[in-house]
Scaffold this motif. Structure first.
Motif, short mmCIF file in Angstrom:
data_model
loop_
_atom_site.label_atom_id
_atom_site.label_comp_id
_atom_site.label_asym_id
_atom_site.label_seq_id
_atom_site.Cartn_x
_atom_site.Cartn_y
_atom_site.Cartn_z
N ARG A 207 4.88 21.23 30.30
CA ARG A 207 4.29 22.52 29.91
C ARG A 207 5.20 23.66 30.34
NH1 ARG A 207 -0.59 21.36 28.05
NH2 ARG A 207 -1.23 23.53 27.80
N TYR A 208 5.04 24.80 29.66
CA TYR A 208 5.75 26.01 30.06
C TYR A 208 4.73 27.12 30.28
CZ TYR A 208 5.32 27.43 25.13
OH TYR A 208 4.85 27.77 23.88
N TYR A 209 5.08 28.05 31.18
CA TYR A 209 4.13 29.08 31.62
C TYR A 209 4.83 30.44 31.65
CZ TYR A 209 2.07 24.80 33.59
OH TYR A 209 1.59 23.53 33.78
N VAL A 210 4.09 31.46 31.29
CA VAL A 210 4.55 32.84 31.45
C VAL A 210 3.61 33.51 32.45
CG1 VAL A 210 4.92 35.05 30.32
CG2 VAL A 210 5.51 32.93 29.12
N TYR A 211 4.16 33.99 33.53
CA TYR A 211 3.37 34.61 34.59
C TYR A 211 2.99 36.04 34.20
CZ TYR A 211 4.98 30.96 37.88
OH TYR A 211 5.23 29.79 38.53
N GLY A 212 1.95 36.54 34.85
CA GLY A 212 1.60 37.94 34.71
C GLY A 212 2.59 38.80 35.49
N VAL A 213 2.73 40.04 35.10
CA VAL A 213 3.70 40.93 35.75
C VAL A 213 3.29 41.19 37.20
CG1 VAL A 213 2.50 42.97 34.90
CG2 VAL A 213 4.92 43.13 35.57
N GLU A 214 4.27 41.30 38.05
CA GLU A 214 4.05 41.60 39.47
C GLU A 214 4.56 43.01 39.74
OE1 GLU A 214 5.56 39.45 43.30
OE2 GLU A 214 4.89 37.90 41.89
N ARG A 215 3.71 43.86 40.26
CA ARG A 215 4.11 45.24 40.52
C ARG A 215 3.88 45.58 41.98
NH1 ARG A 215 4.77 47.74 35.54
NH2 ARG A 215 3.67 46.75 33.79
N ALA A 225 8.89 33.22 34.11
CA ALA A 225 8.41 32.13 33.26
C ALA A 225 8.94 30.83 33.83
CB ALA A 225 8.86 32.31 31.81
N ARG A 226 8.20 29.76 33.61
CA ARG A 226 8.58 28.48 34.20
C ARG A 226 8.22 27.33 33.26
NH1 ARG A 226 5.92 25.39 39.43
NH2 ARG A 226 7.78 24.29 40.13
N ALA A 227 9.03 26.27 33.27
CA ALA A 227 8.74 25.05 32.53
C ALA A 227 8.88 23.87 33.48
CB ALA A 227 9.69 24.88 31.34
N VAL A 228 7.94 22.93 33.41
CA VAL A 228 7.96 21.74 34.27
C VAL A 228 7.68 20.53 33.38
CG1 VAL A 228 6.92 20.56 36.23
CG2 VAL A 228 7.11 23.05 36.25
N GLU A 237 12.95 21.21 35.83
CA GLU A 237 12.31 22.49 36.12
C GLU A 237 13.21 23.62 35.65
OE1 GLU A 237 10.67 25.21 39.85
OE2 GLU A 237 11.78 23.36 40.24
N ILE A 238 12.63 24.59 34.95
CA ILE A 238 13.37 25.75 34.45
C ILE A 238 12.62 27.00 34.87
CG2 ILE A 238 14.26 26.93 32.41
CD1 ILE A 238 14.25 24.23 30.97
N ASN A 239 13.33 27.99 35.38
CA ASN A 239 12.74 29.26 35.77
C ASN A 239 13.53 30.41 35.12
OD1 ASN A 239 10.54 28.84 37.93
ND2 ASN A 239 12.20 27.51 38.62
N LEU A 240 12.80 31.39 34.61
CA LEU A 240 13.39 32.63 34.11
C LEU A 240 12.82 33.79 34.90
CD1 LEU A 240 13.31 32.17 30.20
CD2 LEU A 240 15.28 31.96 31.72
N TYR A 241 13.68 34.76 35.26
CA TYR A 241 13.26 35.95 35.99
C TYR A 241 13.83 37.18 35.29
CZ TYR A 241 12.97 32.30 39.59
OH TYR A 241 12.71 31.13 40.29
N ASP A 242 13.08 38.28 35.34
CA ASP A 242 13.56 39.51 34.72
C ASP A 242 12.69 40.68 35.18
OD1 ASP A 242 14.90 41.35 33.12
OD2 ASP A 242 14.91 40.04 31.36
N THR A 243 13.19 41.88 34.97
CA THR A 243 12.40 43.09 35.21
C THR A 243 11.76 43.59 33.92
OG1 THR A 243 14.37 44.47 34.92
CG2 THR A 243 13.81 43.78 37.17
N ARG A 244 12.02 42.87 32.84
CA ARG A 244 11.40 43.17 31.55
C ARG A 244 10.62 41.94 31.08
NH1 ARG A 244 16.16 46.38 28.16
NH2 ARG A 244 16.38 48.13 29.64
N ASP A 250 11.22 32.55 24.63
CA ASP A 250 12.40 32.44 25.48
C ASP A 250 12.36 31.18 26.34
OD1 ASP A 250 13.30 34.84 24.48
OD2 ASP A 250 12.47 36.05 26.12
N ILE A 251 11.24 30.94 27.02
CA ILE A 251 11.15 29.79 27.90
C ILE A 251 10.95 28.50 27.10
CG2 ILE A 251 8.67 30.19 28.25
CD1 ILE A 251 11.19 28.72 30.80
N ARG A 252 10.22 28.57 25.99
CA ARG A 252 9.98 27.38 25.18
C ARG A 252 11.28 26.86 24.57
NH1 ARG A 252 7.23 29.41 21.22
NH2 ARG A 252 8.93 29.34 19.71
N THR A 253 12.10 27.75 24.04
CA THR A 253 13.35 27.34 23.41
C THR A 253 14.27 26.68 24.42
OG1 THR A 253 13.18 29.15 21.81
CG2 THR A 253 15.34 28.14 22.11
#
Length: 262
Positions: A207-215, A225-228, A237-244, A250-253
């Motif tokens: 599965r892949y997941y998109v987290y809610g924004v952290e402020r 975003a993360r895929a396991v 395991e794949i992790n994506l990080y960004d300020t946008r 993006d994570i699925r591909t």
């Protein structure tokens, strides 16, 4: 009523006596009758069975063997699978070659100190968990074989991390168990993504997941975003990080491309 005064209570009824067990001649008669009943039933059963025709036993011989009596000649021996189709050949080679190719527009992250020439140690992986000592012991007991990884950057803020955690092939479920354990808390909002995620096509339970924004005050917003998933003896395991914001695409591909490579 004074404290020393007593209240008369009605006497309790006498306890009901228990039914005595039979003794003497009565007991002997009961035992004899029981024995006679068992013996009679056994005799009748044997008599009925003796009157039935015998049931034939199945044949012990087989028409033919399930395997050839001798080795096939060289010209009839099937050719081995090519390396492109033999998964064991690929996974027993250089694990780093199974990492997905770096996409266009990305560059290697030179600040990724958890990597050393594309390899990650078990200690470095254990340090990413709150209970480092427990996780290190878990990885050793699960017979982790090796860990390959990649770290990329795109622009000023987007980062990507990929890890292939390979377990010894004798431990068939180790990679699946590790992946299941990581997915088990992802629906929680405290340590996980706060959602059930989406299935990675062709991965089974991946599965892949998109987290809610952290402020946080004084900081830019943080997106993740993360895929396991797993395939065979390799946990991915794949992790994506960004300020946008990070899209599901993006994570699925990236997850689908990595899964195809393994």
């Amino acid at each position: 009523m004074e404290p020393n005064d007593t209240i008369s209570e009605a006497p309790a009824p006498p306890p009901t006596p228990a039914r005595p067990r039979p003794r003497g001649r009565t007991a002997l008669l009961i035992a004899a009758a029981a024995l006679l009943g068992v013996s009679g039933g056994t005799a009748v059963g044997y008599g009925i069975q003796a009157q039935r025709p015998p049931t034939p036993l199945p044949a012990l011989s087989q028409t033919e063997l399930a395997y050839p009596a001798k080795a096939l000649p060289a010209d009839k021996t099937p050719a081995p699978l090519p390396a492109s189709q033999d998964r064991r050949v690929r996974t027993d080679g250089d694990l780093r070659k199974l990492l997905v190719d770096r996409p266009a527009g990305w560059s290697d992250d030179e600040e990724a100190d958890w990597l050393d020439d594309g390899w990650m140690t078990v200690g470095s992986l254990a340090r990413e968990f709150k209970n480092e000592a427990h996780m290190f012991e878990y990885f050793i007991e699960s017979d982790v074989r090796r860990i390959a990884g990649a770290a990329w950057r795109k622009g000023e803020h987007r980062e990507a991390e990929i890890r292939l955690v390979q377990f010894s092939s004798g431990v068939d479920t180790a990679a699946a168990d590790f992946a299941d354990g990581q997915r088990s808390y992802m629906s929680a909002s405290e340590n996980g993504a706060g959602n059930e995620g989406d299935a990675v096509e062709g991965s089974g339970s991946g599965r892949y997941y998109v987290y809610g924004v952290e402020r946080k005050p004084g900081y830019e917003p943080f997106y993740r975003a993360r895929a396991v998933m797993h395939r065979g003896d390799i946990m991915i395991e794949i992790n994506l990080y960004d300020t946008r914001p990070i899209s599901k695409k993006d994570i699925r591909t990236l997850a689908e491309r990595q899964l195809e490579r393994v």
